[in-house]
Write a protein that holds these residues in place. Structure first.
Motif, PDB file in Angstrom:
ATOM      1  N   ALA A 135     -18.543 -24.002  -2.683  1.00  0.00           N
ATOM      2  CA  ALA A 135     -17.585 -24.002  -3.799  1.00  0.00           C
ATOM      3  C   ALA A 135     -18.050 -24.960  -4.898  1.00  0.00           C
ATOM      4  N   ALA A 136     -18.522 -26.143  -4.508  1.00  0.00           N
ATOM      5  CA  ALA A 136     -19.019 -27.109  -5.505  1.00  0.00           C
ATOM      6  C   ALA A 136     -20.198 -26.509  -6.266  1.00  0.00           C
ATOM      7  N   ARG A 137     -21.096 -25.839  -5.561  1.00  0.00           N
ATOM      8  CA  ARG A 137     -22.256 -25.225  -6.227  1.00  0.00           C
ATOM      9  C   ARG A 137     -21.807 -24.140  -7.202  1.00  0.00           C
ATOM     10  N   ALA A 182     -19.796 -36.437  -5.630  1.00  0.00           N
ATOM     11  CA  ALA A 182     -19.626 -37.337  -4.482  1.00  0.00           C
ATOM     12  C   ALA A 182     -19.503 -36.486  -3.224  1.00  0.00           C
ATOM     13  N   ASN A 183     -20.247 -36.850  -2.209  1.00  0.00           N
ATOM     14  CA  ASN A 183     -20.162 -36.119  -0.942  1.00  0.00           C
ATOM     15  C   ASN A 183     -20.460 -37.070   0.207  1.00  0.00           C
ATOM     16  N   ARG A 184     -19.850 -36.784   1.377  1.00  0.00           N
ATOM     17  CA  ARG A 184     -20.147 -37.635   2.547  1.00  0.00           C
ATOM     18  C   ARG A 184     -21.636 -37.565   2.858  1.00  0.00           C
ATOM     19  N   ALA A 219     -22.345 -42.010  -3.808  1.00  0.00           N
ATOM     20  CA  ALA A 219     -21.579 -42.095  -2.555  1.00  0.00           C
ATOM     21  C   ALA A 219     -20.139 -42.476  -2.909  1.00  0.00           C
ATOM     22  N   TYR A 220     -19.194 -42.088  -2.063  1.00  0.00           N
ATOM     23  CA  TYR A 220     -17.793 -42.427  -2.348  1.00  0.00           C
ATOM     24  C   TYR A 220     -17.618 -43.931  -2.545  1.00  0.00           C
ATOM     25  N   ASN A 221     -18.317 -44.718  -1.695  1.00  0.00           N
ATOM     26  CA  ASN A 221     -18.091 -46.171  -1.804  1.00  0.00           C
ATOM     27  C   ASN A 221     -18.838 -46.818  -2.977  1.00  0.00           C
ATOM     28  N   SER A 280     -13.240 -29.331   1.727  1.00  0.00           N
ATOM     29  CA  SER A 280     -12.196 -28.678   2.521  1.00  0.00           C
ATOM     30  C   SER A 280     -11.311 -29.717   3.207  1.00  0.00           C
ATOM     31  N   ALA A 281     -11.382 -30.984   2.737  1.00  0.00           N
ATOM     32  CA  ALA A 281     -10.620 -32.067   3.386  1.00  0.00           C
ATOM     33  C   ALA A 281      -9.123 -31.748   3.447  1.00  0.00           C
ATOM     34  N   SER A 282      -8.570 -31.172   2.378  1.00  0.00           N
ATOM     35  CA  SER A 282      -7.121 -30.908   2.347  1.00  0.00           C
ATOM     36  C   SER A 282      -6.701 -29.973   3.476  1.00  0.00           C
ATOM     37  N   VAL A 342      -7.927 -36.783   2.939  1.00  0.00           N
ATOM     38  CA  VAL A 342      -8.293 -37.038   1.541  1.00  0.00           C
ATOM     39  C   VAL A 342      -9.678 -37.677   1.554  1.00  0.00           C
ATOM     40  N   PRO A 343     -10.623 -37.216   0.702  1.00  0.00           N
ATOM     41  CA  PRO A 343     -11.921 -37.903   0.638  1.00  0.00           C
ATOM     42  C   PRO A 343     -11.708 -39.381   0.316  1.00  0.00           C
ATOM     43  N   PRO A 344     -12.600 -40.260   0.804  1.00  0.00           N
ATOM     44  CA  PRO A 344     -12.387 -41.713   0.683  1.00  0.00           C
ATOM     45  C   PRO A 344     -12.658 -42.245  -0.719  1.00  0.00           C
ATOM     46  N   ASP A 383      -7.343 -29.507  -7.103  1.00  0.00           N
ATOM     47  CA  ASP A 383      -7.796 -29.252  -5.727  1.00  0.00           C
ATOM     48  C   ASP A 383      -8.067 -27.759  -5.583  1.00  0.00           C
ATOM     49  N   LEU A 384      -9.267 -27.395  -5.142  1.00  0.00           N
ATOM     50  CA  LEU A 384      -9.573 -25.971  -4.952  1.00  0.00           C
ATOM     51  C   LEU A 384      -8.736 -25.361  -3.839  1.00  0.00           C
ATOM     52  N   VAL A 385      -8.333 -26.191  -2.889  1.00  0.00           N
ATOM     53  CA  VAL A 385      -7.487 -25.706  -1.804  1.00  0.00           C
ATOM     54  C   VAL A 385      -6.090 -25.429  -2.369  1.00  0.00           C
ATOM     55  N   GLU A 428      -7.618 -16.035 -10.486  1.00  0.00           N
ATOM     56  CA  GLU A 428      -8.550 -15.807 -11.604  1.00  0.00           C
ATOM     57  C   GLU A 428      -9.916 -15.321 -11.114  1.00  0.00           C
ATOM     58  N   GLN A 429     -10.393 -15.892  -9.983  1.00  0.00           N
ATOM     59  CA  GLN A 429     -11.697 -15.406  -9.494  1.00  0.00           C
ATOM     60  C   GLN A 429     -11.567 -13.967  -8.995  1.00  0.00           C
ATOM     61  N   ALA A 430     -10.388 -13.618  -8.484  1.00  0.00           N
ATOM     62  CA  ALA A 430     -10.152 -12.235  -8.053  1.00  0.00           C
ATOM     63  C   ALA A 430     -10.135 -11.305  -9.271  1.00  0.00           C
TER      64      ALA A 430
HETATM   65  P1  NDP Z   1     -18.223 -25.737   2.646  1.00  0.00           P
HETATM   66  O1  NDP Z   1     -17.937 -25.706   4.101  1.00  0.00           O
HETATM   67  O2  NDP Z   1     -19.447 -25.097   2.092  1.00  0.00           O
HETATM   68  O3  NDP Z   1     -18.255 -27.286   2.160  1.00  0.00           O
HETATM   69  C1  NDP Z   1     -17.258 -28.188   2.571  1.00  0.00           C
HETATM   70  C2  NDP Z   1     -17.373 -29.476   1.764  1.00  0.00           C
HETATM   71  O4  NDP Z   1     -16.261 -30.294   2.074  1.00  0.00           O
HETATM   72  C3  NDP Z   1     -18.631 -30.292   2.077  1.00  0.00           C
HETATM   73  O5  NDP Z   1     -19.067 -30.900   0.888  1.00  0.00           O
HETATM   74  C4  NDP Z   1     -18.083 -31.349   3.075  1.00  0.00           C
HETATM   75  O6  NDP Z   1     -18.802 -32.570   3.031  1.00  0.00           O
HETATM   76  C5  NDP Z   1     -16.713 -31.586   2.499  1.00  0.00           C
HETATM   77  N1  NDP Z   1     -15.743 -32.113   3.462  1.00  0.00           N
HETATM   78  C6  NDP Z   1     -15.206 -31.473   4.542  1.00  0.00           C
HETATM   79  N2  NDP Z   1     -14.288 -32.263   5.151  1.00  0.00           N
HETATM   80  C7  NDP Z   1     -14.248 -33.428   4.448  1.00  0.00           C
HETATM   81  C8  NDP Z   1     -13.508 -34.633   4.588  1.00  0.00           C
HETATM   82  N3  NDP Z   1     -12.613 -34.790   5.570  1.00  0.00           N
HETATM   83  N4  NDP Z   1     -13.713 -35.617   3.675  1.00  0.00           N
HETATM   84  C9  NDP Z   1     -14.614 -35.471   2.677  1.00  0.00           C
HETATM   85  N5  NDP Z   1     -15.347 -34.344   2.495  1.00  0.00           N
HETATM   86  C10 NDP Z   1     -15.175 -33.338   3.370  1.00  0.00           C
HETATM   87  O7  NDP Z   1     -16.903 -25.119   1.969  1.00  0.00           O
HETATM   88  P2  NDP Z   1     -16.789 -24.490   0.511  1.00  0.00           P
HETATM   89  O8  NDP Z   1     -17.548 -25.347  -0.433  1.00  0.00           O
HETATM   90  O9  NDP Z   1     -17.094 -23.047   0.554  1.00  0.00           O
HETATM   91  O10 NDP Z   1     -15.210 -24.596   0.226  1.00  0.00           O
HETATM   92  C11 NDP Z   1     -14.576 -25.851  -0.003  1.00  0.00           C
HETATM   93  C12 NDP Z   1     -13.092 -25.622  -0.183  1.00  0.00           C
HETATM   94  O11 NDP Z   1     -12.837 -24.915  -1.394  1.00  0.00           O
HETATM   95  C13 NDP Z   1     -12.491 -24.766   0.954  1.00  0.00           C
HETATM   96  O12 NDP Z   1     -11.356 -25.431   1.421  1.00  0.00           O
HETATM   97  C14 NDP Z   1     -12.118 -23.453   0.291  1.00  0.00           C
HETATM   98  O13 NDP Z   1     -10.941 -22.905   0.840  1.00  0.00           O
HETATM   99  C15 NDP Z   1     -11.898 -23.877  -1.167  1.00  0.00           C
HETATM  100  N6  NDP Z   1     -12.163 -22.774  -2.107  1.00  0.00           N
HETATM  101  C16 NDP Z   1     -11.138 -22.326  -2.898  1.00  0.00           C
HETATM  102  C17 NDP Z   1     -11.339 -21.294  -3.792  1.00  0.00           C
HETATM  103  C18 NDP Z   1     -10.205 -20.812  -4.648  1.00  0.00           C
HETATM  104  O14 NDP Z   1     -10.328 -19.733  -5.225  1.00  0.00           O
HETATM  105  N7  NDP Z   1      -9.120 -21.571  -4.789  1.00  0.00           N
HETATM  106  C19 NDP Z   1     -12.648 -20.645  -3.947  1.00  0.00           C
HETATM  107  C20 NDP Z   1     -13.680 -21.232  -3.095  1.00  0.00           C
HETATM  108  C21 NDP Z   1     -13.415 -22.234  -2.196  1.00  0.00           C
HETATM  109  P3  NDP Z   1     -20.120 -32.841   3.934  1.00  0.00           P
HETATM  110  O15 NDP Z   1     -21.228 -32.025   3.298  1.00  0.00           O
HETATM  111  O16 NDP Z   1     -20.361 -34.287   3.788  1.00  0.00           O
HETATM  112  O17 NDP Z   1     -19.787 -32.380   5.311  1.00  0.00           O
END
Ligand code: NDP
Length: 274
Positions: free
Chosen positions: A131-133, A150-152, A174-176, A191-193, A198-200, A214-216, A246-248
């Motif tokens: 999703a970030a990409r 920022a990513n873990r 890094a988050y910190n 996908s933390a939500s 919550v990311p740190p 939040d994408l979630v 919108e993406q749909a």
């Molecule tokens: P990926 O599995 O590819 O990536 C997950 C990302 O979340 C990684 O960067 C991972 O970090 C990070 N992450 C997971 N758990 C935690 C945590 N507890 N704290 C901090 N970082 C965390 O998933 P996607 O990128 O495909 O999707 C991400 C979210 O976006 C999903 O929840 C999805 O439902 C949502 N989404 C929503 C869309 C919409 O239309 N609203 C469209 C696309 C996605 P690390 O690499 O360090 O493990």
């Protein structure tokens, strides 16, 4: 016979895409059927071939198959190439044409529904997955002043900095290491939500008038990250339901050549408690 479409994923049982596309089709008088296709983790290619063999016209792809879908395509749009992931496949004459509508969907939600401009903003993008990409290049193209990723797992964030830093002011942190920086727009593409987490993040990253996105999406329109953002003074918060619709709509446009009105569909989902 109506044209056949589906969403492929695992899990896919809770996907709202069939409902959204049914509404789009009703609104624009398109004769389609759109179903959920749950697919075992190693069977993406088999299901893609089967769907094509039965005359399927298009697929939406969700977790965890977006990367595999891009690799299976005979042709990829620029935005799918940048994302290295496809969420929209058009199937025609044995060809699989892949696109990625996530970034366009998020921008439309920010700009058209929430009236938030990206140009000139300091953006914090949390997460470095698919999703970030998908949203990174559209943010750069819209003129974000700075995008900090920022990513873990910092290896993934640095990879994105290297690849996308050619096109804009992109940094991995890094988050910190975020203490002392403030951002105008903070996007949670992790996908933390979904795990109730919550990311740190340090509380100081929320600039005055900060927008938290939040994408979630979640019932009631809030998530643990958005709750935290409000506690830290964010001026505007939004979940990703608007992006989903919108993406749909962007996928529907690719397939059918007609752009549906997203507002009534978003209103319907919100009033149904989505
Ligand atoms: P990926 O599995 O590819 O990536 C997950 C990302 O979340 C990684 O960067 C991972 O970090 C990070 N992450 C997971 N758990 C935690 C945590 N507890 N704290 C901090 N970082 C965390 O998933 P996607 O990128 O495909 O999707 C991400 C979210 O976006 C999903 O929840 C999805 O439902 C949502 N989404 C929503 C869309 C919409 O239309 N609203 C469209 C696309 C996605 P690390 O690499 O360090 O493990």
């Amino acid at each position: 016979m109506p044209d056949r479409y589906a969403v492929i994923g695992n899990p896919v049982v809770h996907s709202k895409s069939p409902l959204i596309h049914a509404e789009f089709a009703r609104q624009t008088a398109q004769d389609i059927v759109y179903v959920r296709l749950p697919v075992p983790k190693r069977s993406f290619r088999i299901e893609l071939d089967r769907f094509m063999a039965h005359g399927g016209r298009g697929l939406n792809i969700t977790v965890p198959f977006k990367e595999e879908a891009a690799a299976a395509c005979t042709q990829l749009s620029e935005r799918a190439k940048f994302a290295q992931a496809a969420n929209t496949l058009t199937l025609a004459e044995g060809k699989v044409i892949g696109d990625n509508t996530d970034g366009a969907g998020m921008l439309r939600d920010l700009e058209n529904n929430l009236h938030i401009a990206v140009h000139g903003r300091r953006v914090l993008l949390m997460g470095a997955g698919g999703a970030a990409r998908g949203v990174l290049m559209p943010l750069i193209a819209r003129g974000a002043r700075l995008v900090v990723i920022a990513n873990r797992d910092m290896r993934k964030a640095r990879e994105l900095e290297q690849r996308f830093g050619l096109f804009g002011n992109v940094r991995a942190r890094a988050y910190n290491d975020l203490g002392g920086s403030a951002f105008d727009l903070i996007i949670n593409a992790t996908s933390a939500s979904l795990q109730g987490m919550v990311p740190p993040l340090p509380g100081t990253v929320f600039a005055q008038d900060c927008v938290a996105y939040d994408l979630v999406y979640a019932a009631g329109g809030t998530t643990p990250f958005l709750d935290r953002a409000r506690d830290c003074g964010a001026a505007i918060t939004s979940d990703g339901l608007g992006m989903l619709v919108e993406q749909a709509a962007e996928s529907f446009f690719i397939w059918r050549g007609v752009r549906p009105d997203t507002r009534p569909v978003l209103d319907m989902l919100r009033s149904a408690g989505a």
